[in-house]
Design an enzyme around this catalytic site. Structure first.
Site, short mmCIF file in Angstrom:
data_model
loop_
_atom_site.label_atom_id
_atom_site.label_comp_id
_atom_site.label_asym_id
_atom_site.label_seq_id
_atom_site.Cartn_x
_atom_site.Cartn_y
_atom_site.Cartn_z
CB CYS A 1 60.82 37.60 40.14
SG CYS A 1 60.98 39.30 40.71
CG HIS B 1 57.14 40.78 38.86
ND1 HIS B 1 57.63 39.78 39.67
CD2 HIS B 1 56.74 40.18 37.72
CE1 HIS B 1 57.53 38.62 39.04
NE2 HIS B 1 56.99 38.83 37.85
CG ASN C 1 54.86 37.69 35.17
OD1 ASN C 1 55.77 37.28 35.88
ND2 ASN C 1 53.72 38.12 35.67
#
Length: 425
Positions: free
Chosen positions: A92, A281, A308
């Site tokens: 990510c 994250h 995101n």
């Protein structure tokens, strides 16, 4: 910047049309037409990922077009953060890094030596190797790992008929040794590799202030086989929480690349919470704005737009998609051009952001070289001509050339001071 690359593309296309029927048929007959990178394939390329995959060419992938008018495969069909969708890799950090940089299409195009798709399947990606302090070229083919028996990509999922995202992920995988080596990393290193510019991180302290940390390379081994192990070295620069928004606003206004995360213990990594955020994250910071100010640029609200990299699962608090704050403040809604869309992006007020995020990444990007030809592959033969005319018009008639070359930002190792009251975006 526009004319010479345009001429070069037509020369190459003309050569392929004139000589292709002769030489390409011979190459196809002997099986040497398509490029195959034999150094980066099979289990060696997958690394620690023990999964059953097939390797297929890009034109065989199960790709769904975003636009009904654009159905043929291309290297670029426009460059947008929505082009990226994380697959079965814990990268990510890389997806978020690419999504942030995708806000500046010229920065992405500069990484590729090629301007458009080629059926030979050979691409050259230029990356900055901070271990040795020089640019290196990573050569990859367009053979992509897919789930065994299918044409669906295992790792990066392309959003449309364009290849730049999956090819960049493959180039980074080769750069660090394997796809498996991409599990876990730092977005600042991805930006550093793609731009060669100064990057650093701001870490929030318990007292609310933010301290800068600089990127350092822990593994100085040479060659593409050595993984780029990186870390942070604390810097003396410290900024209080109130001023830090002004610093973020200043970096955003000058075209810097920004990202944010809430760093937590290893046991809580990638854990969703009831507020719609994911602990451990990496998020992209797409915009920093001061909105609803008075005529003298005072007051107003401090807003930050994040994304995101999953493309879904968004913030559910104040100013989230569909929240009552948008109806209560229609002028702010108009000023921010807000649209309710489940695309992974959302707005937060700075006070909520500062309460929930404790790490902000910055790439003080050089913007003076952002003028790069967009071939406009969707427009076929006329694409390069349209792009050249449009680019030259922007350069001369809209003052784009002077403002970019002479007024653009040049990377600096110094921390920016906070933005003045006149800066709102």
């Amino acid at each position: 910047m526009y004319l010479l690359p345009c001429i070069g593309i037509y020369v190459m296309r003309g050569a392929r049309c004139a000589l292709g029927p002769i030489f390409c048929c011979l190459c196809r007959a002997c099986g040497c037409y398509y490029y195959e990178d034999k150094e980066f394939t099979g289990q060696r390329a997958l690394g620690e990922k023990r999964i059953d995959v097939d390797w297929v060419r890009a034109d065989e992938l199960d790709i769904v077009a975003k636009d009904d008018e654009v159905k043929h495969i291309a290297l670029f069909h426009g460059i947008e953060p929505e082009d990226l969708c994380q697959g079965a890799l814990g990268d990510c950090w890389l997806v978020a890094g690419l999504a942030c940089l995708a806000e500046y299409p010229g920065a992405i195009r500069k990484v590729f030596r090629e301007c458009e798709y080629n059926d030979v399947g050979k691409y050259h990606v230029r990356l900055w190797d901070g271990r040795v302090g020089k640019w290196v070229t990573v050569t990859v083919d367009d053979r992509i790992p897919v789930k065994a028996g299918t044409k669906e990509t295992v790792f990066m999922h392309p959003n449309g008929c364009e290849l730049w995202a999956i090819l960049l992920e493959k180039a980074f995988a080769k750069f660090v040794g394997s796809y498996g080596a991409l599990d876990g990393g730092l977005a600042v290193w991805a930006w550093h590799a793609m731009t060669g510019d100064n990057v650093y991180d701001f870490k929030k302290r318990p007292n609310g202030s933010w301290i800068r940390r600089d990127l350092v390379f822990l593994n100085k081994k040479k060659g593409l086989e050595a993984r780029c192990d990186v870390g942070y070295l604390p810097n003396d620069d410290e900024i209080d929480e109130e001023d830090f928004f002004g610093v973020l606003l200043k970096y955003s206004s000058k075209g810097a690349v920004l990202g944010a995360a809430r760093m937590v213990s290893g046991a809580e990594r990638e854990e969703k919470n009831s507020e719609g955020l994911v602990a451990g994250h990496q998020y992209s910071i797409l915009d920093v704005r001061r909105v609803g100010t008075s005529m003298v640029r005072t007051g107003g609200r401090k807003m930050i737009k994040l994304r995101n990299p999953w493309g879904t699962f968004e913030w559910k608090g104040a100013w989230s998609d569909g929240s009552r704050e948008w109806d209560d403040h229609p002028k702010i809604k108009k000023e921010l051009e807000y649209e309710d869309s489940d695309d992974g992006s959302f707005w937060m007020e700075y006070k909520d952001f500062a309460d929930r995020f404790n790490s902000v990444d910055v790439c003080d990007r050089t913007t003076t070289t952002d003028l790069v030809l967009d071939v406009r592959e969707a427009d076929g033969c006329l694409g390069p001509t349209k792009a050249c005319v449009g680019g030259c018009g922007f350069f001369w008639c809209m003052c784009g050339g002077c403002s970019t070359i002479f007024c653009g930002n040049k990377t600096s190792s110094e921390t920016e001071t906070k933005a003045g009251c006149c800066t709102t975006k």
